[in-house]
Design a protein around this motif. Structure first.
Motif, PDB file in Angstrom:
ATOM      1  N   UNK A  47       5.553  17.124  -2.781  1.00  0.00           N
ATOM      2  CA  UNK A  47       5.657  17.892  -4.034  1.00  0.00           C
ATOM      3  C   UNK A  47       6.706  18.995  -3.938  1.00  0.00           C
ATOM      4  N   UNK A  48       6.970  19.470  -2.719  1.00  0.00           N
ATOM      5  CA  UNK A  48       7.924  20.566  -2.530  1.00  0.00           C
ATOM      6  C   UNK A  48       9.373  20.098  -2.483  1.00  0.00           C
ATOM      7  N   UNK A  49       9.602  18.794  -2.541  1.00  0.00           N
ATOM      8  CA  UNK A  49      10.945  18.262  -2.279  1.00  0.00           C
ATOM      9  C   UNK A  49      11.568  17.600  -3.513  1.00  0.00           C
ATOM     10  N   UNK A  50      12.884  17.780  -3.644  1.00  0.00           N
ATOM     11  CA  UNK A  50      13.630  17.059  -4.676  1.00  0.00           C
ATOM     12  C   UNK A  50      13.792  15.591  -4.297  1.00  0.00           C
ATOM     13  N   UNK A  51      14.007  15.336  -2.991  1.00  0.00           N
ATOM     14  CA  UNK A  51      14.159  13.962  -2.517  1.00  0.00           C
ATOM     15  C   UNK A  51      13.332  13.766  -1.251  1.00  0.00           C
ATOM     16  N   UNK A  52      12.875  12.537  -1.060  1.00  0.00           N
ATOM     17  CA  UNK A  52      11.999  12.204   0.064  1.00  0.00           C
ATOM     18  C   UNK A  52      12.595  11.069   0.887  1.00  0.00           C
ATOM     19  N   UNK A  53      12.701  11.302   2.186  1.00  0.00           N
ATOM     20  CA  UNK A  53      13.153  10.266   3.124  1.00  0.00           C
ATOM     21  C   UNK A  53      12.003   9.942   4.066  1.00  0.00           C
ATOM     22  N   UNK A  54      11.658   8.668   4.148  1.00  0.00           N
ATOM     23  CA  UNK A  54      10.620   8.210   5.066  1.00  0.00           C
ATOM     24  C   UNK A  54      11.290   7.602   6.288  1.00  0.00           C
ATOM     25  N   UNK A  55      10.804   8.000   7.457  1.00  0.00           N
ATOM     26  CA  UNK A  55      11.406   7.616   8.729  1.00  0.00           C
ATOM     27  C   UNK A  55      10.409   6.761   9.492  1.00  0.00           C
ATOM     28  N   UNK A  56      10.865   5.582   9.933  1.00  0.00           N
ATOM     29  CA  UNK A  56       9.935   4.696  10.631  1.00  0.00           C
ATOM     30  C   UNK A  56      10.693   3.712  11.494  1.00  0.00           C
ATOM     31  N   UNK A  57      10.235   3.530  12.734  1.00  0.00           N
ATOM     32  CA  UNK A  57      10.757   2.401  13.495  1.00  0.00           C
ATOM     33  C   UNK A  57      10.267   1.126  12.813  1.00  0.00           C
ATOM     34  N   UNK A  67       0.790  -1.232   0.000  1.00  0.00           N
ATOM     35  CA  UNK A  67       0.000   0.000   0.000  1.00  0.00           C
ATOM     36  C   UNK A  67       0.820   1.279   0.000  1.00  0.00           C
ATOM     37  N   UNK A  68       2.140   1.186   0.061  1.00  0.00           N
ATOM     38  CA  UNK A  68       2.959   2.381   0.115  1.00  0.00           C
ATOM     39  C   UNK A  68       2.847   3.057   1.470  1.00  0.00           C
ATOM     40  N   UNK A  69       2.942   4.373   1.463  1.00  0.00           N
ATOM     41  CA  UNK A  69       2.840   5.152   2.697  1.00  0.00           C
ATOM     42  C   UNK A  69       1.395   5.574   2.897  1.00  0.00           C
ATOM     43  N   UNK A  70       0.868   5.327   4.086  1.00  0.00           N
ATOM     44  CA  UNK A  70      -0.542   5.593   4.363  1.00  0.00           C
ATOM     45  C   UNK A  70      -0.693   6.342   5.685  1.00  0.00           C
ATOM     46  N   UNK A  71      -1.882   6.916   5.876  1.00  0.00           N
ATOM     47  CA  UNK A  71      -2.187   7.626   7.116  1.00  0.00           C
ATOM     48  C   UNK A  71      -3.675   7.488   7.407  1.00  0.00           C
ATOM     49  N   UNK A  74       9.713   7.485  -3.178  1.00  0.00           N
ATOM     50  CA  UNK A  74      10.559   7.555  -1.984  1.00  0.00           C
ATOM     51  C   UNK A  74      12.011   7.263  -2.343  1.00  0.00           C
ATOM     52  N   UNK A  75      12.915   8.130  -1.895  1.00  0.00           N
ATOM     53  CA  UNK A  75      14.349   7.939  -2.154  1.00  0.00           C
ATOM     54  C   UNK A  75      15.056   7.179  -1.051  1.00  0.00           C
ATOM     55  N   UNK A 126      11.774  -4.807   1.218  1.00  0.00           N
ATOM     56  CA  UNK A 126      12.096  -3.471   0.738  1.00  0.00           C
ATOM     57  C   UNK A 126      13.466  -3.393   0.062  1.00  0.00           C
ATOM     58  N   UNK A 127      14.245  -4.462   0.183  1.00  0.00           N
ATOM     59  CA  UNK A 127      15.617  -4.431  -0.313  1.00  0.00           C
ATOM     60  C   UNK A 127      15.676  -4.474  -1.839  1.00  0.00           C
ATOM     61  N   UNK A 128      14.627  -4.952  -2.481  1.00  0.00           N
ATOM     62  CA  UNK A 128      14.622  -5.036  -3.938  1.00  0.00           C
ATOM     63  C   UNK A 128      13.995  -3.817  -4.592  1.00  0.00           C
ATOM     64  N   UNK A 129      13.511  -2.894  -3.802  1.00  0.00           N
ATOM     65  CA  UNK A 129      12.820  -1.718  -4.330  1.00  0.00           C
ATOM     66  C   UNK A 129      13.815  -0.615  -4.695  1.00  0.00           C
ATOM     67  N   UNK A 130      13.329   0.322  -5.481  1.00  0.00           N
ATOM     68  CA  UNK A 130      14.205   1.401  -5.964  1.00  0.00           C
ATOM     69  C   UNK A 130      14.255   2.536  -4.937  1.00  0.00           C
ATOM     70  N   UNK A 131      14.742   2.202  -3.755  1.00  0.00           N
ATOM     71  CA  UNK A 131      14.969   3.198  -2.708  1.00  0.00           C
ATOM     72  C   UNK A 131      16.185   2.755  -1.912  1.00  0.00           C
ATOM     73  N   UNK A 132      16.860   3.700  -1.299  1.00  0.00           N
ATOM     74  CA  UNK A 132      18.031   3.378  -0.493  1.00  0.00           C
ATOM     75  C   UNK A 132      17.613   3.150   0.949  1.00  0.00           C
ATOM     76  N   UNK A 133      18.054   2.039   1.508  1.00  0.00           N
ATOM     77  CA  UNK A 133      17.777   1.734   2.912  1.00  0.00           C
ATOM     78  C   UNK A 133      18.940   2.221   3.754  1.00  0.00           C
TER      79      UNK A 133
END
Length: 249
Positions: free
Chosen positions: A196-206, A178-182, A224-225, A241-248
């Protein structure tokens, strides 16, 4: 399910997501909303949670500077903060949301970092402004009484006028499916404007929050970058998440 078991389940959901709705807990546990409301009322009277319309919120989320309110998974959030710091460079322009992990980040920023921070959280702004080399700009609007972040059309309009190098957002729900949800539609709209305001996006989560979903989509994973948790990037728990196009991190 016994009352103690129900309340332990409710407490964990509140710790993970900062807020729960009576309707959601009722569906999860297959019990009546009246039972949930009684549990929340009792937990609030015992000082464990704060009762709000339709549900309850975490005391540490609502009063993050109160030493009597222990921050859930504080050690993990401090580890995440140290990883975020590695992304921050001099002269960057950074946009942040709110929450206890962001406050841990704001406390941990090196005093020699020279950067500009925009934030929708006055609590995060108060911590950031203690660092003499930071320029701190608060994005203002109607202040949410539960999450203590600015919401509404004025916030979205202000965000449309800026372009930042990096946006740091906490995840309420995050999964491969589902991606990122709220759970709050207004929050979703503000988070989308921040993205939309950002060149790159970092998602933070325990890590405990991963593989969970809320009712409303914020963004897909391809937007998500970086995904930043307290775990090592090669931890087996992160394998989806290791196979996705984002850096862990």
């Amino acid at each position: 399910m016994l009352k103690d078991e129900r309340q332990a389940f409710i407490m964990r959901q509140i710790n993970l997501h900062n807020k729960v709705l009576s309707t959601d807990i009722s569906a999860m546990l297959n019990i009546s909303e009246d039972t949930v409301r009684r549990d929340l009322k009792e937990m609030a009277e015992e000082g464990k949670v704060l009762k709000v319309h339709g549900g309850a919120i975490s005391r540490s989320f609502h009063y993050p500077f109160n030493a009597d309110n222990a921050v859930y998974a504080q050690s993990a959030k401090q580890q995440i903060a140290q990883k975020i710091i590695k992304l921050l460079k001099n002269d960057m322009v950074i946009l942040t949301g709110g929450g206890t992990t962001m406050i841990e980040l704001a406390k941990s920023i090196p005093d020699n970092l020279r950067a500009t921070f925009f934030t929708i959280s006055p609590l995060v702004a108060l911590e950031l402004v203690e660092h003499r080399n930071l320029t701190v700009i608060s994005i203002g609007g109607q202040l949410s009484p539960s999450s203590h972040v600015h919401m509404g059309a004025s916030v979205i309009n202000q965000l449309a006028d800026i372009k930042v190098d990096l946006c740091l957002l906490g995840a309420n729900g995050f999964s491969v499916q589902d991606g990122m949800t709220d759970s709050d539609w207004e929050v979703v709209q503000v988070k989308r404007a921040m993205i939309r305001a950002a060149k790159k996006l970092a998602i933070i989560s325990i890590a405990e929050k991963l593989n969970s979903s809320q009712r409303m989509k914020v963004c897909d994973l391809n937007q998500i970058n970086y995904l930043i948790t307290e775990l090592a990037p090669d931890n087996h728990f992160l394998s989806p998440y290791q196979q996705l196009d984002m850096e862990l991190l």
